[in-house]
Motif scaffolding. Structure first.
Motif, PDB file in Angstrom:
ATOM      1  N   THR A  97      17.515 -20.835-113.114  1.00 11.64           N
ATOM      2  CA  THR A  97      16.690 -21.781-112.357  1.00 11.64           C
ATOM      3  C   THR A  97      17.489 -22.398-111.227  1.00 11.64           C
ATOM      4  OG1 THR A  97      15.786 -22.302-114.510  1.00 11.64           O
ATOM      5  CG2 THR A  97      15.040 -23.632-112.688  1.00 11.64           C
ATOM      6  N   ALA A  98      18.757 -22.726-111.520  1.00 11.07           N
ATOM      7  CA  ALA A  98      19.596 -23.342-110.491  1.00 11.07           C
ATOM      8  C   ALA A  98      19.760 -22.404-109.305  1.00 11.07           C
ATOM      9  CB  ALA A  98      20.954 -23.706-111.078  1.00 11.07           C
ATOM     10  N   TYR A  99      20.030 -21.112-109.572  1.00 10.47           N
ATOM     11  CA  TYR A  99      20.182 -20.159-108.464  1.00 10.47           C
ATOM     12  C   TYR A  99      18.895 -20.046-107.671  1.00 10.47           C
ATOM     13  CZ  TYR A  99      24.759 -18.492-109.829  1.00 10.47           C
ATOM     14  OH  TYR A  99      26.080 -18.420-110.081  1.00 10.47           O
ATOM     15  N   ALA A 100      17.754 -19.950-108.371  1.00 12.25           N
ATOM     16  CA  ALA A 100      16.472 -19.800-107.669  1.00 12.25           C
ATOM     17  C   ALA A 100      16.224 -21.008-106.763  1.00 12.25           C
ATOM     18  CB  ALA A 100      15.339 -19.666-108.678  1.00 12.25           C
ATOM     19  N   LEU A 101      16.503 -22.226-107.300  1.00 11.20           N
ATOM     20  CA  LEU A 101      16.273 -23.425-106.495  1.00 11.20           C
ATOM     21  C   LEU A 101      17.213 -23.483-105.296  1.00 11.20           C
ATOM     22  CD1 LEU A 101      15.636 -26.150-109.186  1.00 11.20           C
ATOM     23  CD2 LEU A 101      14.064 -25.327-107.485  1.00 11.20           C
ATOM     24  N   GLN A 102      18.459 -22.992-105.492  1.00  7.84           N
ATOM     25  CA  GLN A 102      19.399 -23.014-104.358  1.00  7.84           C
ATOM     26  C   GLN A 102      18.944 -22.091-103.249  1.00  7.84           C
ATOM     27  OE1 GLN A 102      23.554 -23.320-104.893  1.00  7.84           O
ATOM     28  NE2 GLN A 102      22.934 -25.395-105.287  1.00  7.84           N
ATOM     29  N   VAL A 103      18.436 -20.899-103.642  1.00  9.60           N
ATOM     30  CA  VAL A 103      17.926 -19.976-102.616  1.00  9.60           C
ATOM     31  C   VAL A 103      16.729 -20.593-101.911  1.00  9.60           C
ATOM     32  CG1 VAL A 103      16.876 -17.732-102.259  1.00  9.60           C
ATOM     33  CG2 VAL A 103      18.820 -17.949-103.780  1.00  9.60           C
ATOM     34  N   MET A 117      30.084 -19.891-107.899  1.00  7.32           N
ATOM     35  CA  MET A 117      29.114 -19.309-106.979  1.00  7.32           C
ATOM     36  C   MET A 117      28.214 -20.394-106.384  1.00  7.32           C
ATOM     37  SD  MET A 117      28.765 -16.337-105.831  1.00  7.32           S
ATOM     38  CE  MET A 117      27.724 -14.996-105.297  1.00  7.32           C
ATOM     39  N   ASN A 118      27.809 -21.393-107.205  1.00  6.13           N
ATOM     40  CA  ASN A 118      26.906 -22.430-106.715  1.00  6.13           C
ATOM     41  C   ASN A 118      27.435 -23.201-105.506  1.00  6.13           C
ATOM     42  OD1 ASN A 118      24.752 -21.940-108.242  1.00  6.13           O
ATOM     43  ND2 ASN A 118      25.113 -23.537-109.753  1.00  6.13           N
ATOM     44  N   PRO A 119      28.729 -23.615-105.480  1.00 10.54           N
ATOM     45  CA  PRO A 119      29.213 -24.330-104.299  1.00 10.54           C
ATOM     46  C   PRO A 119      29.091 -23.505-103.034  1.00 10.54           C
ATOM     47  CG  PRO A 119      30.709 -24.654-106.097  1.00 10.54           C
ATOM     48  CD  PRO A 119      29.725 -23.647-106.557  1.00 10.54           C
ATOM     49  N   LEU A 120      29.205 -22.185-103.134  1.00  5.40           N
ATOM     50  CA  LEU A 120      29.088 -21.353-101.926  1.00  5.40           C
ATOM     51  C   LEU A 120      27.685 -21.432-101.355  1.00  5.40           C
ATOM     52  CD1 LEU A 120      31.114 -18.207-102.976  1.00  5.40           C
ATOM     53  CD2 LEU A 120      31.790 -20.041-101.464  1.00  5.40           C
ATOM     54  N   LEU A 121      26.673 -21.313-102.236  1.00  6.16           N
ATOM     55  CA  LEU A 121      25.289 -21.390-101.758  1.00  6.16           C
ATOM     56  C   LEU A 121      25.012 -22.766-101.141  1.00  6.16           C
ATOM     57  CD1 LEU A 121      23.278 -19.573-104.552  1.00  6.16           C
ATOM     58  CD2 LEU A 121      23.697 -18.825-102.228  1.00  6.16           C
ATOM     59  N   THR A 122      25.602 -23.823-101.728  1.00  2.00           N
ATOM     60  CA  THR A 122      25.405 -25.159-101.168  1.00  2.00           C
ATOM     61  C   THR A 122      26.052 -25.276 -99.803  1.00  2.00           C
ATOM     62  OG1 THR A 122      25.524 -25.928-103.417  1.00  2.00           O
ATOM     63  CG2 THR A 122      25.567 -27.580-101.720  1.00  2.00           C
ATOM     64  N   PHE A 123      27.233 -24.619 -99.656  1.00  3.04           N
ATOM     65  CA  PHE A 123      27.924 -24.675 -98.371  1.00  3.04           C
ATOM     66  C   PHE A 123      27.098 -24.013 -97.273  1.00  3.04           C
ATOM     67  CE2 PHE A 123      31.487 -23.804 -95.436  1.00  3.04           C
ATOM     68  CZ  PHE A 123      31.966 -25.094 -95.353  1.00  3.04           C
ATOM     69  N   VAL A 124      26.315 -22.975 -97.659  1.00  3.28           N
ATOM     70  CA  VAL A 124      25.436 -22.321 -96.678  1.00  3.28           C
ATOM     71  C   VAL A 124      24.429 -23.328 -96.117  1.00  3.28           C
ATOM     72  CG1 VAL A 124      23.697 -20.535 -96.388  1.00  3.28           C
ATOM     73  CG2 VAL A 124      25.734 -20.050 -97.683  1.00  3.28           C
ATOM     74  N   VAL A 125      23.910 -24.199 -96.990  1.00  4.73           N
ATOM     75  CA  VAL A 125      22.958 -25.215 -96.517  1.00  4.73           C
ATOM     76  C   VAL A 125      23.612 -26.117 -95.474  1.00  4.73           C
ATOM     77  CG1 VAL A 125      21.548 -27.164 -97.239  1.00  4.73           C
ATOM     78  CG2 VAL A 125      21.675 -25.174 -98.664  1.00  4.73           C
ATOM     79  N   ILE A 126      24.879 -26.527 -95.742  1.00  8.05           N
ATOM     80  CA  ILE A 126      25.579 -27.386 -94.782  1.00  8.05           C
ATOM     81  C   ILE A 126      25.746 -26.663 -93.447  1.00  8.05           C
ATOM     82  CG2 ILE A 126      27.696 -28.660 -94.357  1.00  8.05           C
ATOM     83  CD1 ILE A 126      28.046 -28.945 -97.309  1.00  8.05           C
TER      84      ILE A 126
END
Lengths: 193, 113, 230
Positions: A10-16, B1-10
């Motif tokens: 869910t976290a990955y889907a929300l991030q995308v 992996m999550n911090p990388l996706l967040t960095f894309v938003v920034i």
């Protein structure tokens, strides 16, 4: 353990989804649509905060991002479509035969329609009673964009606007065809002193 | 992996900030960057799992998420909203002074004098 | 076009740098701080919510001056929106289109519930998620609903800002009391050996004051915007 995998999925889907929302906010041209998008954006970030074990931050984000932020965006965007005219002449320049058909109103309406603005004419009694010497101060201190006055001796209507504003120059170009209308620009002073 | 996706938003926020033609659009992009930074802090505080940092009498087995970034970010959200309000109020004043909110027109008027 | 390509290239380099630095994060990362707070936080501060423990005890210095920044931003908004001659009445866009009756009735129903929820979040800030900043924002939203019910409501901004300033000074005084009782600045004013239940009195007191201050600040901001939006 399967429960945990579901959570991270869910976290990955929300991030995308968050990245997609951010891209759509950046590429959209219409500011009104962006308000809806930014509200959705803040709700998605709030759910991501909960997934990242921060319920305190999520409460703050929901409380701020759902009501107060959209309200201030809506008001400031709607204010940027307005052209405020203070009518000091009070005769048939704006209102003729109890309807908005005066020659000045037709000119201003044509002008604001051309630049996609919203015409807002006010004739507040307290402001109109101020002397002509305070017109420049009035223009700077309040949000009034244009002041309409009348010169009785020459029978000429004078439109006073700020010299710093692009709109005053555009209005001057448009009013050149009319004989009895002239546009006066206030000399620029320092902004915000 | 999550911090990388967040960095894309920034980074998307930075891209929008440098290409936006209009003041309101810039304020929107600042809001995006702010949300991205908050999320990045929370991601980094939650790297090795753990539970919500509210404890009972016994300590939780898996440890807790780091409460320090969360405490810093709560104030950031409240302050960020008021700073956005300040920026938008300045926007209204700029519109009634220059007659436009496009960066290019404002800059050409400023340099033309 | 070429400008945008260069920009995307630069942002790509930034992303690469971040990616490389994330590879080494396990060497830099440690859990000493959060282990210490988890082990001693409740005994030290009396707060089961460790975020509140950090906000109101360990790092009270930060919270106080971020509340100060809030005050400065509010003053800035009021100073910019100040009109020398008050030409407009405090009405706003909503009274051009009349608010629907269903919406008004529903707002009347929801408004006391939201206010109660805001106070609940503030008062229980030390045992559950919540606290002064969040509860203040919820109360401000509840007050905003009040404007939907009665659009012509007029507010005395000067009075609200004065109360906010007095509250800020009171928060600073309560936070400084620990200098007398403990000999340290900006921490709990009960002695360190006091039981967690006693220490909770200080947490609730400071949460309520910060919550009131944040609610008044946000109230001032959107009143200024509504006046601007006439």
């Amino acid at each position: 353990m399967g429960n945990l995998d579901m959570l991270s999925l869910t976290a990955y889907a929300l991030q995308v989804l968050l990245i997609i929302m951010a891209i759509s906010i950046v590429v959209h041209k219409n500011n009104g649509t962006i308000i809806i998008l930014i509200t959705t954006f803040s709700l998605i970030t709030a759910s991501l905060y909960v997934i990242n074990k921060a319920p305190d931050v999520a409460i703050a984000e929901v409380a701020i991002g759902s009501a107060i932020i959209p309200l201030i965006y809506v008001i400031s965007i709607s204010r940027q479509r307005e052209f405020i005219v203070l009518d000091k002449a009070m005769d048939d320049f704006i209102i003729a035969d109890n309807a908005f058909t005066g020659v000045g109103y037709v000119l201003l309406k044509r002008f604001t329609d051309f630049y996609h603005l919203e015409l807002n004419i006010c004739n507040d009694v307290r402001l109109c009673s101020l002397g002509a010497g305070r017109d420049q101060l009035l223009c700077e201190q309040t949000n009034v964009d244009l002041i309409v006055t009348k010169d009785d001796e020459r029978n000429v209507y004078i439109l006073k606007g700020k010299a710093s504003s692009v709109l005053t120059y555009k209005l001057e170009a448009m009013a050149r065809d009319y004989d009895n209308i002239e546009v006066v620009k206030f000399k620029d002073r320092d902004f915000g002193d | 992996m999550n911090p990388l996706l967040t960095f894309v938003v920034i980074l998307i926020g930075f891209y929008g900030l440098s290409t936006s033609s209009n003041i309101i659009k810039s304020v929107f992009c600042v809001t995006i960057i702010e949300s991205g930074v908050i999320l990045l802090f929370l991601n980094l505080g939650n790297l090795d799992g753990g539970v919500i940092p509210i404890i009972g009498d016994a300590l939780p087995v898996g440890g807790i998420a780091d409460p320090l970034p969360q405490a810093l970010m709560i104030t950031t959200i409240v302050i960020g909203s008021t700073v956005t309000a300040l920026a938008l109020m300045l926007c209204i004043k700029v519109f009634h002074h220059y007659g436009t909110v496009e960066w290019a027109e404002i800059l050409s008027r400023e340099s033309g004098k | 076009m070429i400008k945008q390509l260069i920009l995307i290239g630069l942002l790509g380099i930034l992303f690469g740098v971040f990616f490389v630095s994330m590879q080494d994060i396990q060497e830099l990362y440690n859990t000493f701080g959060k282990d210490y707070i988890a082990a001693t936080g409740f005994a030290d501060t009396g707060s089961r919510n460790l975020v509140t423990a950090i906000l109101l005890d360990y790092r009270l210095f930060d919270s106080l001056f971020e509340a100060g920044i809030l005050l400065i931003a509010v003053s800035g908004v009021i100073w910019i929106s100040k009109h020398e001659s008050q030409e407009k009445n405090a009405q706003f866009m909503l009274d051009k289109f009349k608010t629907p009756d269903l919406f008004v009735t529903f707002s009347r129903l929801v408004y006391p519930l939201m206010l109660a929820f805001g106070f609940y979040v503030i008062i229980n800030g030390h045992v559950s998620p919540g606290g002064g900043f969040q509860g203040g924002a919820i109360i401000a939203t509840a007050i905003l609903i009040l404007y939907y019910i009665d659009a012509d409501k007029d507010t005395n901004i000067a009075l609200i800002v004065t109360i906010e300033k007095i509250l800020y000074i009171a928060i600073l005084l309560v936070a400084s009391l620990s200098l007398v009782s403990r000999g340290e600045l900006f921490t709990n004013f009960f002695v360190i050996d006091a039981s967690p239940d006693t220490k909770a009195i200080y947490l609730v007191l400071l949460n309520v004051m910060i919550g009131m201050k944040v609610a008044l600040g946000l109230w001032t901001i959107f009143t200024a915007f509504l006046k601007e939006g006439r």
